[in-house]
Write a protein that holds these residues in place. Structure first.
Motif, PDB file in Angstrom:
ATOM      1  N   HIS A  29      37.662  37.042  42.093  1.00 22.39           N
ATOM      2  CA  HIS A  29      38.652  36.010  42.402  1.00 22.39           C
ATOM      3  C   HIS A  29      38.018  34.624  42.453  1.00 22.39           C
ATOM      4  CE1 HIS A  29      41.585  39.157  43.553  1.00 22.39           C
ATOM      5  NE2 HIS A  29      40.543  39.759  44.083  1.00 22.39           N
ATOM      6  N   THR A  33      34.728  38.545  45.553  1.00 26.90           N
ATOM      7  CA  THR A  33      34.969  39.732  44.741  1.00 26.90           C
ATOM      8  C   THR A  33      35.576  40.818  45.612  1.00 26.90           C
ATOM      9  OG1 THR A  33      33.107  39.229  43.283  1.00 26.90           O
ATOM     10  CG2 THR A  33      33.926  41.482  43.266  1.00 26.90           C
ATOM     11  N   SER A  34      36.723  41.340  45.192  1.00 27.02           N
ATOM     12  CA  SER A  34      37.374  42.398  45.967  1.00 27.02           C
ATOM     13  C   SER A  34      36.541  43.675  45.920  1.00 27.02           C
ATOM     14  CB  SER A  34      38.773  42.686  45.411  1.00 27.02           C
ATOM     15  OG  SER A  34      39.620  41.590  45.604  1.00 27.02           O
ATOM     16  N   SER A 169      37.284  39.239  35.643  1.00 30.03           N
ATOM     17  CA  SER A 169      37.601  37.947  36.233  1.00 30.03           C
ATOM     18  C   SER A 169      39.106  37.749  36.223  1.00 30.03           C
ATOM     19  CB  SER A 169      36.920  36.825  35.443  1.00 30.03           C
ATOM     20  OG  SER A 169      37.251  35.571  35.960  1.00 30.03           O
ATOM     21  N   SER A 170      39.653  37.294  37.337  1.00 35.71           N
ATOM     22  CA  SER A 170      41.080  36.996  37.433  1.00 35.71           C
ATOM     23  C   SER A 170      41.248  35.565  37.896  1.00 35.71           C
ATOM     24  CB  SER A 170      41.786  37.949  38.407  1.00 35.71           C
ATOM     25  OG  SER A 170      41.340  37.720  39.724  1.00 35.71           O
ATOM     26  N   SER A 171      42.409  34.998  37.579  1.00 34.91           N
ATOM     27  CA  SER A 171      42.663  33.613  37.933  1.00 34.91           C
ATOM     28  C   SER A 171      43.529  33.548  39.176  1.00 34.91           C
ATOM     29  CB  SER A 171      43.364  32.880  36.788  1.00 34.91           C
ATOM     30  OG  SER A 171      43.765  31.585  37.194  1.00 34.91           O
ATOM     31  N   PRO A 172      43.154  32.733  40.177  1.00 36.01           N
ATOM     32  CA  PRO A 172      44.007  32.554  41.350  1.00 36.01           C
ATOM     33  C   PRO A 172      45.176  31.629  41.078  1.00 36.01           C
ATOM     34  CG  PRO A 172      42.074  31.176  41.546  1.00 36.01           C
ATOM     35  CD  PRO A 172      41.912  31.969  40.275  1.00 36.01           C
ATOM     36  N   ASP A 348      45.903  37.408  38.932  1.00 35.53           N
ATOM     37  CA  ASP A 348      45.346  37.870  40.204  1.00 35.53           C
ATOM     38  C   ASP A 348      46.184  39.036  40.712  1.00 35.53           C
ATOM     39  OD1 ASP A 348      44.331  38.243  42.725  1.00 35.53           O
ATOM     40  OD2 ASP A 348      44.098  36.109  43.131  1.00 35.53           O
ATOM     41  N   SER A 350      46.227  40.534  43.509  1.00 37.50           N
ATOM     42  CA  SER A 350      46.663  40.411  44.903  1.00 37.50           C
ATOM     43  C   SER A 350      47.957  39.634  45.027  1.00 37.50           C
ATOM     44  CB  SER A 350      45.575  39.724  45.727  1.00 37.50           C
ATOM     45  OG  SER A 350      45.327  38.409  45.248  1.00 37.50           O
TER      46      SER A 350
END
Length: 381
Positions: A29, A33-34, A169-172, A348, A350
């Motif tokens: 994130h 990192t989750s 990799s994810s974008s918030p 993301d 989440s």
């Protein structure tokens, strides 16, 4: 299965250790990192005073295995995590999925949580262009759960659970207010006036599978004529270990609509490009997320770094994208080219999932790692 919570399962060769994990990958994130949460099931009689350890190693392969001769190796392996996960002696903060799994699996189940360091590189595989290569090029993560007296001991394969875990990799940013644009122009020798090209995007962050809508405006105040135009999505790759840079076109569109653009004319149009991995398989050098042979693999996400840090300091394989538009003015006059960078990432997770406590009645769907590619699953109440 409606409203099912998916859990991934794998068992050691001797059947004594079984891992249940809530996700298949580590999610970056940018700011953190989750962790990968789950449950490990191991019989007390089999442990006999030993412990269950979790080890995460990253292999950075920057050359073909078949080219390694005379002791020369084109890979580096680094152990990032090695920690005891079972049996626990104190209280452990568990997620809802872990609580439900432990209640179902009994006293031999223990919660586990594995977190990567923040500066760990993302998983990227470079397509070798053929199926003959034994080891994929790129950054590969391995998560291993094993039984041993000490974490330094060499684990036996029969009592180890080995899983390949990508770090994605994810974008918030679900949406971005920034609208990137660029303006380029070109003059011609012995000819007055200039050819102007403005290129813009509605946003600078796109998710995998989304079409890239690029708007271009051409103002021809020169004496030359634009015969045709070509739009491309270009993937830029940097292999930091060897300081190698190269680019690959992952989507393209050539058009004569609105052409020729004669002197004194203008043209405004929008082109749509959809960069996907399915049309780029078996192309040498294409960077993909995770394993090359994984049917669900996407194009590699853009390398993102935290605010205040430089992307040039990132480790592993650095990936970026740009939209490129070329105006062809003929063999003598040449081309006018505009490049506009953007980010291609995963959303993301989440922000897309509601808290599990609101869906306590949902079933748990267990999917075996060994059956994933055959499309089979095991549904449990």
């Amino acid at each position: 299965m409606v409203n099912a919570v998916k859990v991934f399962k794998k068992t050691s060769p001797n059947g004594k250790v079984t891992a249940y994990l809530s996700r298949r990958d580590f999610v970056d994130h940018i700011s953190h990192t989750s962790p990968v949460d789950g449950v490990v099931v191991v019989d007390h009689d089999y442990l006999r005073g030993r412990r269950v350890f979790a080890r995460v190693a990253v292999t950075y392969r920057y050359g073909r295995e078949e080219d390694e001769v005379m002791g020369l190796h084109f890979s580096k392996e680094l152990e990032l995590v090695n920690t005891e996960v079972a049996p626990h002696t104190g209280d452990v903060q568990m997620t809802d999925v872990q609580e439900r799994l432990i209640k179902k699996l009994g006293a031999n189940a223990y919660p586990i949580s594995v977190t990567l360091p923040q500066n760990a590189p993302c998983s990227v595989s470079l397509d070798s262009g053929s199926e003959d290569s034994t080891q994929p090029l790129g950054v590969i993560y391995d998560l291993k759960l094993y039984v041993a007296d000490r974490k330094e001991d060499r684990p036996h394969k029969r009592s180890s659970v080995w899983l390949c875990r990508p770090r994605r990799s994810s974008s918030p940013f679900e949406s971005s207010n920034r609208q990137p644009q660029t303006l380029v122009s070109k003059g011609f020798t012995l000819s007055p006036g200039r050819l102007n090209l403005e290129l813009s995007l509605p946003r600078d962050v796109y998710f995998h599978g989304q079409a890239i809508e690029a708007k271009l405006s051409v103002n021809n105040v020169s004496k030359k004529t634009v015969k045709n135009m070509k739009a491309e999505v270009v993937q830029h790759v940097e292999v930091t270990m060897t300081n190698t840079h190269f680019s690959r076109v992952v989507a393209s569109l050539e058009s004569r609509e609105g052409c020729p653009i004669t002197p004194g004319s203008c043209l405004t149009k929008t082109v749509s490009l959809n960069p996907v991995a399915s049309v780029n398989k078996r192309r040498f050098g294409i960077a993909l997320d995770g394993q090359v042979k994984d049917q669900d693999a996407n194009l590699a996400s853009s390398t993102l770094v935290a605010e205040g840090k430089n992307v040039n300091d990132a480790l592993g394989i650095v990936v970026s994208y740009s939209v490129r538009v070329k105006l062809n003015c003929g063999a003598i006059a040449g081309d006018l080219t505009a490049d506009l960078p953007f980010k291609l990432v995963h959303p993301d997770p989440s922000s897309a999932k509601a808290p599990l406590r609101k869906a306590q009645s949902a079933d748990i769907e267990v999917e075996d790692f060994s059956r994933l590619r055959r499309g089979q699953s095991i549904a449990e109440e």
